[in-house]
Design an enzyme around this catalytic site. Structure first.
Site, PDB file in Angstrom:
ATOM      1  CB  CYS A   1      43.134  50.039  41.510  1.00  0.00           C
ATOM      2  SG  CYS A   1      42.589  50.710  39.729  1.00  0.00           S
TER       3      CYS A   1
HETATM    4  C1  BEZ Z   1      46.044  49.073  37.507  1.00  0.00           C
HETATM    5  O1  BEZ Z   1      45.091  49.571  38.511  1.00  0.00           O
HETATM    6  O2  BEZ Z   1      46.758  48.689  38.227  1.00  0.00           O
HETATM    7  C2  BEZ Z   1      46.514  49.053  36.458  1.00  0.00           C
HETATM    8  C3  BEZ Z   1      44.516  49.731  35.564  1.00  0.00           C
HETATM    9  C4  BEZ Z   1      44.382  50.141  34.478  1.00  0.00           C
HETATM   10  C5  BEZ Z   1      45.739  50.156  33.886  1.00  0.00           C
HETATM   11  C6  BEZ Z   1      47.242  49.519  34.492  1.00  0.00           C
HETATM   12  C7  BEZ Z   1      46.997  49.677  35.556  1.00  0.00           C
END
Ligand code: BEZ
Length: 212
Positions: free
Chosen positions: A46
């Site tokens: 994200c």
């Molecule tokens: C991420 O945004 O890196 C992420 C969020 C939830 C689970 C796995 C990765």
């Protein structure tokens, strides 16, 4: 909550965001919108997505598209996370992130898919037209960051096909040949498209991008 489908009206909402309380429809005005959700704050994928979205803001603005992100954490958390995004992605997050702690907007847009994760939102994307109808939906898993070039490409296609009787072929990008809408007979198409019509098959007619 029923699934939102193409052509449905995008639900309006008023929510806390990283830029204060905002009403979605007021924020969009009479332009286009992209609403996209993230599983949670301080997550690595994200962080890269929001940094990328910030860098693409100028391109979306050229197309009269406003972005709004969402995560199920609170506004204070968003403010701290935005500092990290700005620092690590060398950018300035310059669009609001909904602080959807009570899951109100996530539920409205069916962004929580319990069999994937019963508390966090999946990576949904909704492209919304000036008529507030849903023009595109995408759903990615938490493990896969989105491709913002693809979102720009889709906006280009949606905006072109909203105004011209054409469709865009696989992997099309602005400036490339487009497909004449199947509803138009070839003889009529030749009158409409002054740049010429190439009939590959009676149902597959190509014409140069009318806006290029
Ligand atoms: C991420 O945004 O890196 C992420 C969020 C939830 C689970 C796995 C990765």
């Amino acid at each position: 909550m029923a699934t939102l489908r193409l052509g449905d009206t995008a639900p309006d909402f008023t929510a806390e965001t990283s830029q204060g309380t905002l009403n979605f429809y007021d924020y969009l005005g009479d332009g286009w919108g992209i609403l996209f959700s993230h599983p949670a704050d301080f997550t690595p994928v994200c962080t890269t997505e929001l940094g990328t979205a910030a860098k693409f803001k100028g391109e979306f603005e050229k197309r009269n598209v406003k972005m709004m992100a969402l995560s199920v954490d609170g506004a204070e958390s968003h403010a701290e996370w935005i500092k990290d995004i700005n620092e690590t992605q060398n950018t300035v997050v310059n669009f609001p992130i909904v602080a959807d702690e009570d899951r109100k907007v996530s539920d409205l847009y069916d962004m929580i898919h319990p069999n994937a994760n019963d508390t966090l939102t999946v990576r949904s994307v909704f492209i919304i037209g000036p008529d507030k109808k849903v023009k595109l939906t995408l759903t990615y898993p938490a493990s896969t960051g989105r491709n913002f070039y693809e979102l720009l490409r889709v906006v280009d296609s949606l905006q072109l096909t909203a105004h011209h009787k054409v469709a865009t072929p696989a992997n099309w990008e602005h400036g490339e040949k487009v497909v004449v809408s199947p509803a138009i007979p070839t003889e009529e198409a030749k009158e409409i498209f002054s740049k010429g019509v190439e009939e590959v098959k009676p149902y597959l007619r190509l014409t140069p991008d009318p806006t290029a």
